[in-house]
Design an enzyme around this catalytic site. Structure first.
Site, PDB file in Angstrom:
ATOM      1  N   PHE A 160       0.850  -1.194   0.000  1.00  0.00           N
ATOM      2  CA  PHE A 160       0.000   0.000   0.000  1.00  0.00           C
ATOM      3  C   PHE A 160       0.892   1.253   0.000  1.00  0.00           C
ATOM      4  CE2 PHE A 160      -2.934   3.110   1.806  1.00  0.00           C
ATOM      5  CZ  PHE A 160      -4.100   2.820   1.132  1.00  0.00           C
ATOM      6  N   TYR A 172     -10.991   0.979  10.351  1.00  0.00           N
ATOM      7  CA  TYR A 172     -12.231   1.241   9.591  1.00  0.00           C
ATOM      8  C   TYR A 172     -12.523   0.217   8.514  1.00  0.00           C
ATOM      9  CZ  TYR A 172      -8.687   3.722   6.776  1.00  0.00           C
ATOM     10  OH  TYR A 172      -7.565   4.053   6.065  1.00  0.00           O
ATOM     11  N   LYS A 173     -11.665  -0.794   8.365  1.00  0.00           N
ATOM     12  CA  LYS A 173     -11.921  -1.822   7.349  1.00  0.00           C
ATOM     13  C   LYS A 173     -12.718  -2.962   7.990  1.00  0.00           C
ATOM     14  CE  LYS A 173      -8.081  -0.160   4.633  1.00  0.00           C
ATOM     15  NZ  LYS A 173      -6.617  -0.151   4.515  1.00  0.00           N
ATOM     16  N   ARG A 197     -12.403  -4.810  -7.272  1.00  0.00           N
ATOM     17  CA  ARG A 197     -12.204  -5.491  -5.978  1.00  0.00           C
ATOM     18  C   ARG A 197     -13.546  -5.755  -5.284  1.00  0.00           C
ATOM     19  NH1 ARG A 197      -8.321  -2.517  -1.898  1.00  0.00           N
ATOM     20  NH2 ARG A 197     -10.124  -1.123  -1.908  1.00  0.00           N
TER      21      ARG A 197
HETATM   22  C1  LIG Z   1      -5.982   1.051   4.430  1.00  0.00           C
HETATM   23  C2  LIG Z   1      -4.509   0.929   4.622  1.00  0.00           C
HETATM   24  C3  LIG Z   1      -3.804   1.940   5.281  1.00  0.00           C
HETATM   25  C4  LIG Z   1      -4.512   3.186   5.729  1.00  0.00           C
HETATM   26  O1  LIG Z   1      -3.704   4.073   6.398  1.00  0.00           O
HETATM   27  P1  LIG Z   1      -4.342   5.373   7.061  1.00  0.00           P
HETATM   28  O2  LIG Z   1      -3.244   5.980   7.804  1.00  0.00           O
HETATM   29  O3  LIG Z   1      -5.489   4.912   7.914  1.00  0.00           O
HETATM   30  O4  LIG Z   1      -4.888   6.241   5.975  1.00  0.00           O
HETATM   31  C5  LIG Z   1      -2.447   1.752   5.502  1.00  0.00           C
HETATM   32  N1  LIG Z   1      -1.815   0.639   5.069  1.00  0.00           N
HETATM   33  C6  LIG Z   1      -2.481  -0.348   4.423  1.00  0.00           C
HETATM   34  C7  LIG Z   1      -1.753  -1.566   3.981  1.00  0.00           C
HETATM   35  C8  LIG Z   1      -3.836  -0.217   4.159  1.00  0.00           C
HETATM   36  O5  LIG Z   1      -4.483  -1.168   3.501  1.00  0.00           O
END
Ligand SMILES: *Cc1c(COP(=O)(O)O)cnc(C)c1O
Length: 452
Positions: free
Chosen positions: A150, A245-246, A411
């Site tokens: 990510f 939040y996921k 997805r």
């Molecule tokens: C969703 C996600 C994030 C989100 O990071 P935030 O700081 O909450 O915006 C970070 N790393 C991964 C791998 C994710 O999937």
């Protein structure tokens, strides 16, 4: 449960053909035997809408709005500042952390809720780099990660590497990953489930390989906490972070979590190593207001500033939806259901959508995927996802980078807490309709919004 019809799946598919329900009726009958069916009642779902994006933003638990109202009207409105003690606001980070810990193989007191995933990654990666520098000397300079990680994880690592005198090494394949774990390794930093493809890493094996090379292992659990059983202590990881939040259903922008192995804390103490965001809430005695910083013992040191109480209250309701599964078999039972759902979706795509060129990009082996399925289609897929949303099935789209040979992906996340086999059947059915009718070609589905 009638799941015997093997007809339509192509012979080449590794997916078990019996996972394809022969009819909508058969799928609905399978749901009637689902021992986890009651967990769905905890959610405020929109009738007729099939939500396959819980991997991006979990759905609203029924308890959340009432709990937030109580915190606002009573704890804040009446209790005012006394609620920091009387309503346990100061304990929220640890209390919710303990609930998350049960999902990820962490002991009581080992997880704190704070800040965002990005910020927590910054804290633990900086601490890990300082540990390596102090213990191993200057020859271990590499942070190893994947190019497909990510982006925020890579941005944080790249910037830290530059300021701390390390080098970020990005690999493109499993072979390159193993090859990169050598005597130059400082930290292996991976996300357990890939956000694009849903591919799942073997956390224990890769952590052992990083340790054998003399380095540390940091895991991002953004797409695994609440999606599949995780065992951080069993895998002997060094640090971990993850998202609220996921799959934890904590609400938009929910605070994130952070974990450190007890051994990591001892190593930090032994060398007087701090995490770099030394705020007052991570101080050993915040309310003594001393001018000098003294890190708290244990995990409290990973807190920084004042906790966001309203967001924490919402996250606690989200974590409760997963704790409710504990008497029904907990994460292992949720994982079995998640695999049955993704298996049925893959079988449906193979049987009914391969003629349209729709292909499964997610690994088919159960131990190689998380709780999402990503699809490719020759036309790209953005407009197809938009047309599918208009038909009441919410998934999302992630553009690929052609320069890196990455395809565009549609997805679909399968949250076992509230999704049913009947929903999977309907989702495939509506995607078939979108493709057969060609309605996705309509102008209104081509426009790109800010958030995809
Ligand atoms: C969703 C996600 C994030 C989100 O990071 P935030 O700081 O909450 O915006 C970070 N790393 C991964 C791998 C994710 O999937």
């Amino acid at each position: 449960m009638t799941r015997s019809h093997p007809s339509a799946a192509p012979a080449s598919a590794a997916t078990d053909p019996t996972s394809l329900h022969p009819s909508r009726q058969a799928a609905v009958e399978a749901d009637a035997c689902d021992p986890l069916a009651s967990l769905r009642e905890a959610f405020d779902l929109t009738a007729g809408l099939i939500y396959l994006d819980g991997n991006s933003l979990g759905v609203l638990p029924r308890a959340t709005a009432g709990r937030i109202e109580q915190v606002v009207r009573e704890e804040w409105g009446r209790g005012l500042i006394t609620s920091w003690n009387a309503a346990g606001w100061m304990d929220l980070s640890r209390r919710i952390g303990d609930g998350i810990g049960r999902l990820i193989g962490a002991g009581p007191g080992e997880v704190r809720v704070a800040d965002s995933t990005s910020v927590n990654l910054f804290k633990v990666l900086a601490a890990a780099l300082a540990m390596v520098k102090a213990e191993a000397g200057p020859e271990r300079r590499r942070i190893v990660s994947e190019r497909s990680n990510f982006p925020t994880d890579l941005y944080i690592a790249d910037t830290l590497a530059r300021t701390a005198g390390f080098e970020l090494v990005l690999v493109d394949s499993a072979d390159a990953l193993s090859a990169a774990l050598d005597e130059r390794l400082a930290v292996l930093m991976l996300t357990q489930v890939n956000y694009r493809t849903g591919a799942l890493h073997d956390m224990a094996a890769l952590t052992a390989a990083a340790h054998a090379a003399g380095g540390l292992a940091i895991w991002d659990l953004a797409h695994s906490a609440g999606a599949l059983p995780v065992d951080l202590n069993g895998a002997d990881a060094d640090f971990a972070v993850g998202c609220g939040y996921k799959y934890l259903n904590g609400g938009p922008g929910a605070p994130a979590f952070v974990w450190a192995h007890a051994r990591s804390l001892d190593r930090m103490d032994a060398r007087d190593i701090r995490q770099p965001l030394a705020g007052w809430i991570g101080h050993a005695a915040p309310f003594r207001f001393t001018p000098d910083y003294q890190p708290a013992r244990g995990m409290d040191r990973f807190q920084c500033g004042t906790p966001p109480v309203l967001s924490m209250a919402a996250l606690e309701c989200g974590v409760d939806t997963l704790s409710a599964a504990e008497p029904l078999g907990g994460m292992p039972a949720l994982r079995r259901k998640s695999l049955a759902l993704t298996e049925a979706f893959i079988a449906g795509v193979d049987a009914r959508l391969s003629a349209h060129g729709v292909q499964v990009a997610t690994p088919r082996a159960h131990d190689a995927r998380g709780s999402q399925v990503s699809l490719t289609v020759p036309e790209g897929g953005y407009a197809i996802v938009q047309a599918l949303i208009a038909r009441g099935v919410i998934g999302d789209f992630r553009a690929g980078d052609p320069a890196r040979g990455e395809p565009d992906l549609m997805r679909f996340g399968f949250t076992p807490l509230y999704l049913r086999q009947g929903d999977v059947w309907d989702a495939v059915d509506r995607l078939v309709h979108v493709m057969d009718s060609g309605e996705w070609r309509s102008e209104r589905f081509q426009r790109q919004s800010a958030v995809t």
